[in-house]
Scaffold this motif. Structure first.
Motif, PDB file in Angstrom:
ATOM      1  N   GLN A  32       0.864  -1.174   0.000  1.00  0.00           N
ATOM      2  CA  GLN A  32       0.000   0.000   0.000  1.00  0.00           C
ATOM      3  C   GLN A  32       0.907   1.232   0.000  1.00  0.00           C
ATOM      4  OE1 GLN A  32      -2.604  -1.076   3.512  1.00  0.00           O
ATOM      5  NE2 GLN A  32      -4.219  -0.432   2.083  1.00  0.00           N
ATOM      6  N   GLN A  65      -5.136   5.365  -5.400  1.00  0.00           N
ATOM      7  CA  GLN A  65      -4.530   4.980  -6.670  1.00  0.00           C
ATOM      8  C   GLN A  65      -4.272   6.182  -7.579  1.00  0.00           C
ATOM      9  OE1 GLN A  65      -3.217   2.122  -7.410  1.00  0.00           O
ATOM     10  NE2 GLN A  65      -2.555   2.882  -9.427  1.00  0.00           N
ATOM     11  N   VAL A  94      -1.047   7.652  -6.640  1.00  0.00           N
ATOM     12  CA  VAL A  94       0.064   6.770  -7.014  1.00  0.00           C
ATOM     13  C   VAL A  94       0.413   6.954  -8.481  1.00  0.00           C
ATOM     14  CG1 VAL A  94       0.789   4.365  -7.253  1.00  0.00           C
ATOM     15  CG2 VAL A  94      -0.482   5.092  -5.205  1.00  0.00           C
ATOM     16  N   GLU A  95      -0.594   7.054  -9.331  1.00  0.00           N
ATOM     17  CA  GLU A  95      -0.361   7.231 -10.771  1.00  0.00           C
ATOM     18  C   GLU A  95       0.379   8.547 -11.048  1.00  0.00           C
ATOM     19  OE1 GLU A  95      -4.257   6.977 -12.414  1.00  0.00           O
ATOM     20  OE2 GLU A  95      -4.473   4.822 -11.990  1.00  0.00           O
TER      21      GLU A  95
END
Length: 388
Positions: free
Chosen positions: A238, A274, A277-278
Motif C-alpha cells: 500500500q 490509486q 500513485v499514478e
C-alpha cells in the motif's frame, strides 16, 4: 523609635571616624543576599576618606551594561530581549514573523521609557496597530524581562484588553468544495498548466498534479511542496507518503526545507489512493532531482508564486475564483469526517480534532434521519395517543 532597616543593595549613614590614628569613613550596607556588612576607607583627610568610601560603595552596586533601569527605553528593552530569545534557537519562520512585529513595536513605542509604559499607553498602542498574537507575545516576554531586571514593578500586558474577538457575523463556518468541484478545478489547472504565458511559452507547471496530491492527502501547501522522493514509498503493498517537513522562508526570502513540520501532530504517514500513485509514478520517471515538485530551476517552489500567481490565475474568471489551497484541505476533512469520523479526519490533516472541527470540517446542512427513533420513543411513551 526603631532605626529604619537598610534596603538590599543600599547603604546607610556615612560616618567620619578615626581608624588606627588615621581619618576614616565607614558605613553599613546590605549586599544582594540581604546580609548586613560594614565598609571602611581611610585617607589623609576626612573629606578624602569619605570620597573614597563613596567610590567603593558605587563599585559595590554598579550595574552591568546590559542591566535595565526605569529610564531605559522600550527599544533598548526589545534589543536585549531579542538577543536572549534568539539564544533559545526558535524556528526560522518564527524569527521572520517576530522580526516584522518587533519593528512595529519599536516604531510605535521605541522611545518610551519603561517607567512610562503604563497599561493605558500599551493598550492604546495595541489598538492602534493590526495587532497579532506575536505583538502580544513579544511585549509580554520583554516586559517580563524588565520586571526580572527590576526596571519595572509590574508587567502591563497582564492588564491590557484582550484581543478583539471577531463579530458573530464575521465568523464563518468552514465551507468545503465537494469532490465534483475539486474535479472541475483540476480540469482548470490542467488547462492552465498546458497553456502559454505572456511570452507565448508553454508553462509546464505542476498545478494539476499538486491539486491531486493535496486532495489525496489533505496536507498543507508547504508540506506537499516540501516532499522529496525519500518521503514517498511506491514499492510498498500500500504506497505511502510521509509528511515530516515543510517549506519556510528565511529572513532573506530564501526558500528552505525545514526538517520538521508545523506541529507535533503534523508528522504522519498516509496511505495513498490509486490516482495519487499514478501521478507520483509518472513524476518519479520524469524527475531529475530529489524534489517531487521542483521549480523550473530545480529548486523549491516559492509559496508566493504558487498561491498568488499560479493558483489564483488558473481559477481567475471561473466560478471557483477565490478558492485557495486550504479549501482542498477542508474538502478532504469534510469528506473523511462524513464517511468516517472527525477524529480520523483530524489525523489525516495532522491537526487536533478541535482544530479540525473549528476550521476544516464543514457542518452538515441537513440533520440526520431520526424519524424512526423518534416515532418509536413517542409510541412507547404514549401508546394510546390518537391521531386525526
Amino acid at each position: 523609635m526603631a532605626r529604619e532597616r537598610i534596603r538590599t543593595e543600599e547603604y546607610g549613614k556615612i560616618r567620619r571616624i578615626t581608624w588606627k590614628g588615621k581619618p576614616a569613613a565607614d558605613a553599613y550596607y546590605r549586599d544582594s543576599a540581604g546580609n548586613r556588612k560594614r565598609i571602611l576607607r581611610t585617607a589623609d583627610t576626612w573629606p578624602r576618606a569619605e570620597r573614597a568610601l563613596k567610590d567603593a560603595l558605587k563599585d559595590l552596586f554598579v550595574e552591568s551594561e546590559s542591566d535595565l533601569t526605569p529610564t531605559s527605553t522600550v527599544a533598548e528593552l526589545i534589543d536585549l530581549w531579542w538577543l536572549e530569545w534568539l539564544a533559545s534557537k526558535p524556528a526560522v519562520q518564527t524569527v521572520v514573523t517576530y522580526e516584522s512585529r518587533k519593528r512595529q513595536i519599536v516604531k510605535g513605542l521605541g522611545g518610551v521609557q519603561l517607567r512610562e509604559c503604563t497599561v493605558p499607553r500599551v493598550d492604546r498602542f495595541l489598538k492602534s496597530v493590526k495587532q497579532s498574537k506575536a505583538h502580544r507575545t513579544i511585549l509580554r516576554a520583554a516586559f517580563g524581562l524588565a520586571v526580572r531586571h527590576g526596571a519595572m514593578k509590574h508587567n502591563p500586558m497582564h492588564n491590557v484588553a484582550s484581543m478583539p474577538a471577531k463579530a458573530r457575523s464575521e465568523r464563518r463556518a468552514p465551507q468545503a468544495p465537494d469532490a465534483a468541484a475539486v474535479a472541475e478545478m483540476l480540469t482548470l489547472f490542467r488547462a492552465w498548466d498546458r497553456g502559454k504565458d505572456g511570452r507565448g511559452v508553454t508553462r509546464n507547471h505542476p498545478l494539476e498534479d499538486f491539486g491531486k496530491i493535496e486532495f489525496a492527502t489533505g496536507a498543507r501547501t508547504n508540506e506537499v511542496l516540501a516532499l522529496t522522493w525519500d518521503d514517498i514509498d511506491l514499492d510498498a503493498k500500500q504506497p505511502t507518503v510521509t509528511i515530516r517537513a515543510t517549506l519556510i522562508q528565511d529572513e532573506h526570502g530564501k526558500v528552505l526545507r525545514q526538517e520538521f513540520p508545523k506541529t507535533e501532530n503534523s508528522e504522519r504517514r498516509l496511505l495513498l489512493p490509486q490516482f495519487a500513485v499514478e501521478v507520483l509514478l509518472r513524476r518519479r520517471v520524469e524527475s531529475y532531482n530529489e524534489k517531487v515538485f521542483p521549480n523550473g530551476r530545480g529548486g523549491w517552489i516559492q509559496d508566493a508564486n504558487f498561491r498568488r500567481r499560479w493558483w489564483h490565475e488558473a481559477l481567475k474568471g471561473s466560478k471557483y475564483e477565490g478558492i485557495v489551497p486550504k479549501d482542498f484541505r477542508k474538502a478532504v476533512a469534510t469528506l473523511v469526517a462524513r464517511q468516517m469520523d472527525a477524529k480520523t479526519a483530524s489525523r489525516q490533516l495532522g491537526n487536533t480534532e478541535t482544530v479540525a472541527l473549528k476550521h476544516y470540517i464543514q457542518r452538515a446542512a441537513e440533520g440526520p434521519d431520526a424519524t424512526a427513533l423518534l416515532e418509536s420513543a413517542f409510541r412507547s411513551a404514549v401508546p394510546d395517543v390518537e391521531t386525526d
